[in-house]
Write a protein that holds these residues in place. Sequence first.
Motif, PDB file in Angstrom:
ATOM      1  N   TYR A  81    -106.454 -96.531  58.692  1.00 11.25           N
ATOM      2  CA  TYR A  81    -105.803 -95.241  58.408  1.00 11.25           C
ATOM      3  C   TYR A  81    -106.684 -94.372  57.518  1.00 11.25           C
ATOM      4  O   TYR A  81    -106.864 -93.174  57.749  1.00 11.25           O
ATOM      5  CB  TYR A  81    -104.462 -95.465  57.722  1.00 11.25           C
ATOM      6  N   LEU A  82    -107.215 -94.986  56.476  1.00 13.42           N
ATOM      7  CA  LEU A  82    -108.053 -94.244  55.533  1.00 13.42           C
ATOM      8  C   LEU A  82    -109.320 -93.734  56.214  1.00 13.42           C
ATOM      9  O   LEU A  82    -109.762 -92.613  55.955  1.00 13.42           O
ATOM     10  CB  LEU A  82    -108.404 -95.117  54.327  1.00 13.42           C
ATOM     11  N   ALA A  83    -109.886 -94.571  57.070  1.00 14.95           N
ATOM     12  CA  ALA A  83    -111.088 -94.150  57.783  1.00 14.95           C
ATOM     13  C   ALA A  83    -110.801 -92.970  58.705  1.00 14.95           C
ATOM     14  O   ALA A  83    -111.676 -92.151  58.971  1.00 14.95           O
ATOM     15  CB  ALA A  83    -111.659 -95.311  58.580  1.00 14.95           C
ATOM     16  N   LEU A  84    -109.562 -92.877  59.167  1.00 11.79           N
ATOM     17  CA  LEU A  84    -109.156 -91.773  60.032  1.00 11.79           C
ATOM     18  C   LEU A  84    -108.663 -90.570  59.236  1.00 11.79           C
ATOM     19  O   LEU A  84    -108.238 -89.564  59.809  1.00 11.79           O
ATOM     20  CB  LEU A  84    -108.054 -92.237  60.998  1.00 11.79           C
ATOM     21  N   GLY A  85    -108.687 -90.668  57.899  1.00  9.50           N
ATOM     22  CA  GLY A  85    -108.251 -89.566  57.055  1.00  9.50           C
ATOM     23  C   GLY A  85    -106.743 -89.466  56.913  1.00  9.50           C
ATOM     24  O   GLY A  85    -106.224 -88.398  56.575  1.00  9.50           O
ATOM     25  N   LYS A  86    -106.027 -90.548  57.179  1.00 11.53           N
ATOM     26  CA  LYS A  86    -104.569 -90.538  57.115  1.00 11.53           C
ATOM     27  C   LYS A  86    -104.091 -91.311  55.877  1.00 11.53           C
ATOM     28  O   LYS A  86    -103.516 -92.400  55.971  1.00 11.53           O
ATOM     29  CB  LYS A  86    -103.981 -91.147  58.386  1.00 11.53           C
ATOM     30  N   SER A  87    -104.319 -90.710  54.717  1.00 13.09           N
ATOM     31  CA  SER A  87    -103.974 -91.398  53.472  1.00 13.09           C
ATOM     32  C   SER A  87    -102.466 -91.576  53.314  1.00 13.09           C
ATOM     33  O   SER A  87    -102.010 -92.576  52.738  1.00 13.09           O
ATOM     34  CB  SER A  87    -104.528 -90.618  52.277  1.00 13.09           C
ATOM     35  N   LYS A  88    -101.673 -90.615  53.819  1.00 15.26           N
ATOM     36  CA  LYS A  88    -100.218 -90.735  53.692  1.00 15.26           C
ATOM     37  C   LYS A  88     -99.700 -91.951  54.452  1.00 15.26           C
ATOM     38  O   LYS A  88     -98.741 -92.600  54.019  1.00 15.26           O
ATOM     39  CB  LYS A  88     -99.538 -89.471  54.225  1.00 15.26           C
ATOM     40  N   LEU A 115    -104.281 -93.181  45.196  1.00  9.80           N
ATOM     41  CA  LEU A 115    -103.410 -92.430  44.287  1.00  9.80           C
ATOM     42  C   LEU A 115    -104.210 -91.418  43.472  1.00  9.80           C
ATOM     43  O   LEU A 115    -103.754 -90.291  43.228  1.00  9.80           O
ATOM     44  CB  LEU A 115    -102.669 -93.388  43.364  1.00  9.80           C
ATOM     45  N   LEU A 116    -105.415 -91.793  43.066  1.00 11.80           N
ATOM     46  CA  LEU A 116    -106.276 -90.877  42.325  1.00 11.80           C
ATOM     47  C   LEU A 116    -106.636 -89.675  43.189  1.00 11.80           C
ATOM     48  O   LEU A 116    -106.574 -88.525  42.739  1.00 11.80           O
ATOM     49  CB  LEU A 116    -107.539 -91.604  41.869  1.00 11.80           C
ATOM     50  N   GLU A 123     -99.868 -93.106  38.207  1.00 10.70           N
ATOM     51  CA  GLU A 123     -99.722 -94.265  39.080  1.00 10.70           C
ATOM     52  C   GLU A 123    -101.072 -94.943  39.307  1.00 10.70           C
ATOM     53  O   GLU A 123    -101.156 -96.183  39.364  1.00 10.70           O
ATOM     54  CB  GLU A 123     -99.107 -93.841  40.407  1.00 10.70           C
ATOM     55  N   ALA A 124    -102.123 -94.154  39.439  1.00  8.26           N
ATOM     56  CA  ALA A 124    -103.461 -94.722  39.604  1.00  8.26           C
ATOM     57  C   ALA A 124    -103.853 -95.513  38.358  1.00  8.26           C
ATOM     58  O   ALA A 124    -104.434 -96.602  38.451  1.00  8.26           O
ATOM     59  CB  ALA A 124    -104.470 -93.599  39.862  1.00  8.26           C
ATOM     60  N   ARG A 125    -103.502 -94.977  37.179  1.00  9.86           N
ATOM     61  CA  ARG A 125    -103.809 -95.666  35.923  1.00  9.86           C
ATOM     62  C   ARG A 125    -103.179 -97.053  35.892  1.00  9.86           C
ATOM     63  O   ARG A 125    -103.812 -98.037  35.485  1.00  9.86           O
ATOM     64  CB  ARG A 125    -103.316 -94.829  34.743  1.00  9.86           C
ATOM     65  N   GLN A 126    -101.943 -97.140  36.332  1.00 10.61           N
ATOM     66  CA  GLN A 126    -101.245 -98.425  36.330  1.00 10.61           C
ATOM     67  C   GLN A 126    -101.974 -99.446  37.206  1.00 10.61           C
ATOM     68  O   GLN A 126    -102.110-100.619  36.821  1.00 10.61           O
ATOM     69  CB  GLN A 126     -99.822 -98.242  36.821  1.00 10.61           C
ATOM     70  N   VAL A 177    -112.407 -80.891  39.949  1.00 10.70           N
ATOM     71  CA  VAL A 177    -111.203 -81.716  40.070  1.00 10.70           C
ATOM     72  C   VAL A 177    -110.923 -82.074  41.532  1.00 10.70           C
ATOM     73  O   VAL A 177    -110.613 -83.226  41.849  1.00 10.70           O
ATOM     74  CB  VAL A 177    -109.991 -80.980  39.463  1.00 10.70           C
ATOM     75  N   VAL A 178    -111.039 -81.090  42.420  1.00  5.64           N
ATOM     76  CA  VAL A 178    -110.737 -81.342  43.833  1.00  5.64           C
ATOM     77  C   VAL A 178    -111.740 -82.316  44.448  1.00  5.64           C
ATOM     78  O   VAL A 178    -111.400 -83.056  45.372  1.00  5.64           O
ATOM     79  CB  VAL A 178    -110.701 -80.011  44.620  1.00  5.64           C
ATOM     80  N   ASP A 179    -112.966 -82.357  43.936  1.00 10.27           N
ATOM     81  CA  ASP A 179    -113.925 -83.350  44.415  1.00 10.27           C
ATOM     82  C   ASP A 179    -113.411 -84.762  44.168  1.00 10.27           C
ATOM     83  O   ASP A 179    -113.659 -85.679  44.959  1.00 10.27           O
ATOM     84  CB  ASP A 179    -115.277 -83.171  43.716  1.00 10.27           C
ATOM     85  N   ILE A 180    -112.689 -84.952  43.075  1.00 11.05           N
ATOM     86  CA  ILE A 180    -112.172 -86.266  42.728  1.00 11.05           C
ATOM     87  C   ILE A 180    -110.766 -86.486  43.300  1.00 11.05           C
ATOM     88  O   ILE A 180    -110.400 -87.605  43.676  1.00 11.05           O
ATOM     89  CB  ILE A 180    -112.146 -86.446  41.188  1.00 11.05           C
ATOM     90  N   CYS A 181    -109.998 -85.404  43.414  1.00 17.34           N
ATOM     91  CA  CYS A 181    -108.623 -85.486  43.932  1.00 17.34           C
ATOM     92  C   CYS A 181    -108.490 -84.614  45.181  1.00 17.34           C
ATOM     93  O   CYS A 181    -107.718 -83.644  45.199  1.00 17.34           O
ATOM     94  CB  CYS A 181    -107.622 -85.037  42.875  1.00 17.34           C
ATOM     95  N   PRO A 182    -109.218 -84.932  46.251  1.00 20.69           N
ATOM     96  CA  PRO A 182    -109.238 -84.049  47.425  1.00 20.69           C
ATOM     97  C   PRO A 182    -107.932 -84.022  48.208  1.00 20.69           C
ATOM     98  O   PRO A 182    -107.734 -83.132  49.036  1.00 20.69           O
ATOM     99  CB  PRO A 182    -110.366 -84.644  48.279  1.00 20.69           C
ATOM    100  N   TRP A 183    -107.044 -85.001  47.958  1.00 22.73           N
ATOM    101  CA  TRP A 183    -105.791 -85.057  48.716  1.00 22.73           C
ATOM    102  C   TRP A 183    -104.605 -84.539  47.907  1.00 22.73           C
ATOM    103  O   TRP A 183    -103.452 -84.786  48.265  1.00 22.73           O
ATOM    104  CB  TRP A 183    -105.518 -86.492  49.174  1.00 22.73           C
ATOM    105  N   ASP A 184    -104.881 -83.809  46.842  1.00 20.28           N
ATOM    106  CA  ASP A 184    -103.818 -83.211  46.038  1.00 20.28           C
ATOM    107  C   ASP A 184    -103.535 -81.813  46.598  1.00 20.28           C
ATOM    108  O   ASP A 184    -104.287 -80.862  46.379  1.00 20.28           O
ATOM    109  CB  ASP A 184    -104.249 -83.124  44.572  1.00 20.28           C
TER     110      ASP A 184
END
Length: 497
Positions: A81-88, A115-116, A123-126, A177-184
């Motif tokens: 899924y991740l390789a296909l860009g489907k993080s959800k 999560l990051l 949540e990522a921190r946890q 920020v978006v470089d690190i959190c591109p799915w936000d």
Amino acid sequence: MDCRKLWSSTNWEKSFVLFLLSLDICLIGVYSANKDVEEHLAMGKKLLAAGQLAEALSHYHAAVDGDRKNYLTYFRRATVYLALGKSKSALPDLDKVMELKPDFTAARLQRGNVLLKQGKLQEARQDYETVLKKDPSNEEAQQQLQLLSPIHSDILTAKDFYANKQYDAAIDILGRVVDICPWDAELREIRSDCYLAVGDNFKAISDIRSTTKLISDNTNAYLKLSQIHYTMGDAEDSLVQIRECLKLDQEHKECKKHYTKVKKLVKQLNSAQEFKNEKKYQECVDKAKQILKTEPNEPEYLLKAYSYLCHCDHGAGHIKEGFKDCDTVLTMDPENVDAVIDKAETHISNEEFDEAIRLFQDAQNKDQESRRIRDGMNRAQKLKKQSQRRDYYKILNVKRTASKKQILKAYKKLAMKWHPDKYEGDDKEMAQKKFIDIASAKEVLTDPDKRNKFDNGEDPLDPESQQGQGFNPFGQGFNPFGSGGGGGQGFNFKFHF
């Protein structure tokens, strides 16, 4: 093999096939007792190795359905899924892995990374802290954990800049920020607003388009994309995006309203272009005026509509309007070479050849490679020379834009006046010459091919252009005086219209 090192590799997403194949070595014995599931896993691995991700995913679906207690099948599917860009889609599978095997460090670390990227910092921190409790030396968890506080601070600062309309400063921070959190999705929406505020529509479109993948059924994003394309003058693209909105919600009030307007405008623009191409100038003028009624405010469409008018007015015989509409275009866009050319063509239609030549020279200074400019210049120069000789339009006293019906009407009136048998004056030879000129004008201007030659500066009845052929102003054996003509006596002429 050091499996801890494998699981903590920061590059495993880029070579996830190698990761999964290597994972088999670290997880020997972790397989399903279900033979069918094993076959699906084996086939999925084979397809992964071949780079056929979608096909591999279908086998992992089957493996999950066949054994819902096997955490590895969920983990494999999440990775694809991740390789296909489907993080959800990947996140629920990673959650299931944690439920089935809480100590699976690779999956927990990967969930923390997802999560990051989604901007869910707490949540990522946890997850990172849980990994470090089990494996204090895990370098990736340490590095990612150290990013969280600075990122959180940057997000707050960027939002503050955005709220205070300091858009460039917000864009600068959000870039990091978006470089690190591109799915936000929220961060991308904020940055798109900032791009719009500073006039960078293309980057705004890129961010908004990303949110259509990050948020399910994101009708508002498609509406916004359509509106941006619309204001940019891209009516076709605007129509594509608003249709996507209606695919998600056929009753969306704003999308329906915008769709109705855009669809109508696109149809009018296409029709105007077709009429222009087909040289149906009056229809082109009428359609351009409809465009102005449909969209009287947006500059891009005003420019398009007036450009059609500038080009088509003179062809439809609207000389005065042509000058006015071309001036409107040039006021909106002073470097519009096409408008300069069209205005020059309007001067030609108005028999103002010197002014037409001057405008073609201006256009040529801006675009020296244009064939249309070169051809226009040559035509204007020929027509100027021609105007100093015989001008068939002037002979019949009609405009260059006159229709065939108008030409025949003018011919009939003048022929009745100057026919030597009807002429009441004493100078029969002068009447005969006048009548010959009138008949010649009628022959040229009612024949499309001959009229086209004349309009391009060539006299089809000029002996010099006949390459030595005998000159006969009355084609196909036509003689307005009949066989008994001569010296103005014995004329036997009948009108045929």
